[in-house]
Design a protein around this motif. Structure first.
Motif, PDB file in Angstrom:
ATOM      1  N   VAL A   1       0.835  -1.208   0.000  1.00 44.08           N
ATOM      2  CA  VAL A   1       0.000   0.000   0.000  1.00 44.08           C
ATOM      3  C   VAL A   1       0.866   1.253   0.000  1.00 44.08           C
ATOM      4  O   VAL A   1       0.592   2.219  -0.731  1.00 44.08           O
ATOM      5  N   LEU A   2       1.934   1.245   0.791  1.00 40.03           N
ATOM      6  CA  LEU A   2       2.805   2.417   0.892  1.00 40.03           C
ATOM      7  C   LEU A   2       3.671   2.607  -0.341  1.00 40.03           C
ATOM      8  O   LEU A   2       3.904   3.735  -0.784  1.00 40.03           O
ATOM      9  N   VAL A   3       4.170   1.514  -0.904  1.00 40.84           N
ATOM     10  CA  VAL A   3       5.086   1.602  -2.042  1.00 40.84           C
ATOM     11  C   VAL A   3       4.333   1.873  -3.339  1.00 40.84           C
ATOM     12  O   VAL A   3       4.787   2.650  -4.185  1.00 40.84           O
ATOM     13  N   GLY A   4       3.186   1.239  -3.502  1.00 36.88           N
ATOM     14  CA  GLY A   4       2.422   1.401  -4.737  1.00 36.88           C
ATOM     15  C   GLY A   4       1.912   2.823  -4.913  1.00 36.88           C
ATOM     16  O   GLY A   4       1.457   3.449  -3.958  1.00 36.88           O
ATOM     17  N   ARG A   5       1.972   3.302  -6.145  1.00 38.35           N
ATOM     18  CA  ARG A   5       1.515   4.661  -6.428  1.00 38.35           C
ATOM     19  C   ARG A   5       0.167   4.694  -7.130  1.00 38.35           C
ATOM     20  O   ARG A   5      -0.340   5.762  -7.478  1.00 38.35           O
ATOM     21  N   SER A   6      -0.408   3.528  -7.332  1.00 38.99           N
ATOM     22  CA  SER A   6      -1.750   3.428  -7.899  1.00 38.99           C
ATOM     23  C   SER A   6      -2.360   2.126  -7.416  1.00 38.99           C
ATOM     24  O   SER A   6      -1.650   1.201  -7.001  1.00 38.99           O
ATOM     25  N   ASN A   7      -3.688   2.039  -7.468  1.00 41.36           N
ATOM     26  CA  ASN A   7      -4.344   0.803  -7.042  1.00 41.36           C
ATOM     27  C   ASN A   7      -3.953  -0.362  -7.947  1.00 41.36           C
ATOM     28  O   ASN A   7      -3.849  -1.507  -7.491  1.00 41.36           O
ATOM     29  N   ARG A   8      -3.744  -0.092  -9.218  1.00 43.66           N
ATOM     30  CA  ARG A   8      -3.323  -1.147 -10.138  1.00 43.66           C
ATOM     31  C   ARG A   8      -1.954  -1.688  -9.748  1.00 43.66           C
ATOM     32  O   ARG A   8      -1.736  -2.904  -9.711  1.00 43.66           O
ATOM     33  N   GLN A   9      -1.015  -0.778  -9.452  1.00 42.24           N
ATOM     34  CA  GLN A   9       0.321  -1.203  -9.041  1.00 42.24           C
ATOM     35  C   GLN A   9       0.254  -2.007  -7.750  1.00 42.24           C
ATOM     36  O   GLN A   9       0.947  -3.028  -7.605  1.00 42.24           O
ATOM     37  N   ARG A  10      -0.585  -1.591  -6.835  1.00 41.56           N
ATOM     38  CA  ARG A  10      -0.707  -2.308  -5.566  1.00 41.56           C
ATOM     39  C   ARG A  10      -1.292  -3.701  -5.770  1.00 41.56           C
ATOM     40  O   ARG A  10      -0.812  -4.684  -5.200  1.00 41.56           O
ATOM     41  N   ALA A  11      -2.342  -3.790  -6.589  1.00 43.53           N
ATOM     42  CA  ALA A  11      -2.980  -5.084  -6.825  1.00 43.53           C
ATOM     43  C   ALA A  11      -2.026  -6.057  -7.517  1.00 43.53           C
ATOM     44  O   ALA A  11      -1.903  -7.220  -7.118  1.00 43.53           O
ATOM     45  N   LEU A  12      -1.330  -5.572  -8.533  1.00 47.16           N
ATOM     46  CA  LEU A  12      -0.377  -6.427  -9.225  1.00 47.16           C
ATOM     47  C   LEU A  12       0.792  -6.792  -8.307  1.00 47.16           C
ATOM     48  O   LEU A  12       1.294  -7.917  -8.346  1.00 47.16           O
ATOM     49  N   GLY A  13       1.222  -5.835  -7.488  1.00 41.51           N
ATOM     50  CA  GLY A  13       2.306  -6.113  -6.546  1.00 41.51           C
ATOM     51  C   GLY A  13       1.943  -7.217  -5.571  1.00 41.51           C
ATOM     52  O   GLY A  13       2.754  -8.117  -5.295  1.00 41.51           O
ATOM     53  N   LEU A  14       0.717  -7.180  -5.049  1.00 37.57           N
ATOM     54  CA  LEU A  14       0.268  -8.232  -4.141  1.00 37.57           C
ATOM     55  C   LEU A  14       0.209  -9.586  -4.847  1.00 37.57           C
ATOM     56  O   LEU A  14       0.609 -10.613  -4.279  1.00 37.57           O
ATOM     57  N   ALA A  15      -0.282  -9.582  -6.074  1.00 39.24           N
ATOM     58  CA  ALA A  15      -0.387 -10.836  -6.825  1.00 39.24           C
ATOM     59  C   ALA A  15       0.992 -11.434  -7.089  1.00 39.24           C
ATOM     60  O   ALA A  15       1.196 -12.652  -6.955  1.00 39.24           O
ATOM     61  N   VAL A  16       1.943 -10.600  -7.456  1.00 44.97           N
ATOM     62  CA  VAL A  16       3.294 -11.081  -7.753  1.00 44.97           C
ATOM     63  C   VAL A  16       4.035 -11.473  -6.478  1.00 44.97           C
ATOM     64  O   VAL A  16       4.897 -12.360  -6.493  1.00 44.97           O
ATOM     65  N   ALA A  17       3.682 -10.846  -5.351  1.00 49.73           N
ATOM     66  CA  ALA A  17       4.374 -11.130  -4.093  1.00 49.73           C
ATOM     67  C   ALA A  17       4.242 -12.594  -3.686  1.00 49.73           C
ATOM     68  O   ALA A  17       5.167 -13.155  -3.077  1.00 49.73           O
ATOM     69  N   LEU A  18       3.135 -13.224  -4.013  1.00 48.05           N
ATOM     70  CA  LEU A  18       2.916 -14.611  -3.572  1.00 48.05           C
ATOM     71  C   LEU A  18       3.886 -15.593  -4.225  1.00 48.05           C
ATOM     72  O   LEU A  18       4.551 -16.360  -3.510  1.00 48.05           O
ATOM     73  N   PRO A  19       4.026 -15.605  -5.554  1.00 48.34           N
ATOM     74  CA  PRO A  19       5.027 -16.515  -6.133  1.00 48.34           C
ATOM     75  C   PRO A  19       6.462 -16.142  -5.758  1.00 48.34           C
ATOM     76  O   PRO A  19       7.309 -17.026  -5.607  1.00 48.34           O
ATOM     77  N   VAL A  20       6.735 -14.842  -5.610  1.00 48.69           N
ATOM     78  CA  VAL A  20       8.083 -14.436  -5.189  1.00 48.69           C
ATOM     79  C   VAL A  20       8.362 -14.950  -3.779  1.00 48.69           C
ATOM     80  O   VAL A  20       9.463 -15.418  -3.477  1.00 48.69           O
TER      81      VAL A  20
END
Length: 201
Positions: free
Chosen positions: A168-187
């Motif tokens: 939430v803090l790093v993302g600069r848009s809701n899209r970036q945050r949503a994609l970041g969360l999705a990618v965080a799981l496999p990483v």
């Protein structure tokens, strides 16, 4: 604002001194379950990420500075332990400390660069955004592996909450945050496997 190399170097050294000493004091005086954040590899990785995020002057400087920050933090931690509770100073150059410093170089490079990527665009931005969450989620997974340890439940909740907060803090848009969360799981799964391999049989 571009950070010059002298400021970046000074910040890396001072940041490492603060990270190591404050981490030990956190473990010593903060009550459970929050004290576990002092024993957290994720916390140190996110410190390296924050350096890369702040320096914003290219991946090489971010990688070197973040690695230096984590390397300096290791002897700072043990020196603080010596000053506050009389631990043997020789542990500063013990093999275990040197191993942690080597891991610090690796984590500093990866997460320092990740911090710069999170400010960029495209796929690298999403991967950079995912990294802080991924290390907290991976740590939560390791706590989940402690079968029968009810205390670990609090650590899982804290790590997951911090992972979501990081995105939430790093993302600069809701899209970036949503994609970041999705990618965080496999990483997180990749990091988990890396720890398993490093730990050995």
């Amino acid at each position: 604002m571009r950070i010059d190399h002298r400021t970046a170097a000074l910040t890396a050294v001072l940041g490492g001194l603060l990270l190591g000493s404050l981490d030990f004091m956190w473990i010593k005086w903060v009550p459970y379950p929050f004290a576990e954040l002092g024993n957290s590899t994720a916390t140190w990785a996110v410190a390296a990420f924050a350096f890369g995020w702040w320096v914003r002057s290219g991946p090489v400087r971010a990688a070197l500075g973040a690695a230096a920050l984590l390397v300096v933090a290791v002897p700072s931690y043990y020196l603080t332990a010596t000053l506050l509770q009389g631990d043997d100073l020789a542990v500063v150059w013990a093999p275990t400390s040197l191993l942690w410093m080597a891991f610090g170089v690796l984590a500093g490079v990866v997460f320092g660069v990740g911090g710069t990527w999170a400010r960029g665009t495209g796929p690298r931005q999403i991967l950079g955004t995912a990294l802080p969450a991924a290390v907290f989620f991976e740590e939560a997974a390791r706590f989940a592996g402690r079968a029968g340890d009810q205390r670990a439940t609090w650590n899982i909740v804290i790590d997951v909450a911090l992972g979501v907060l990081a995105v939430v803090l790093v993302g600069r848009s809701n899209r970036q945050r949503a994609l970041g969360l999705a990618v965080a799981l496999p990483v997180a799964a990749v990091i988990f496997l890396g720890f398993a391999v490093a730990a050995g049989p």
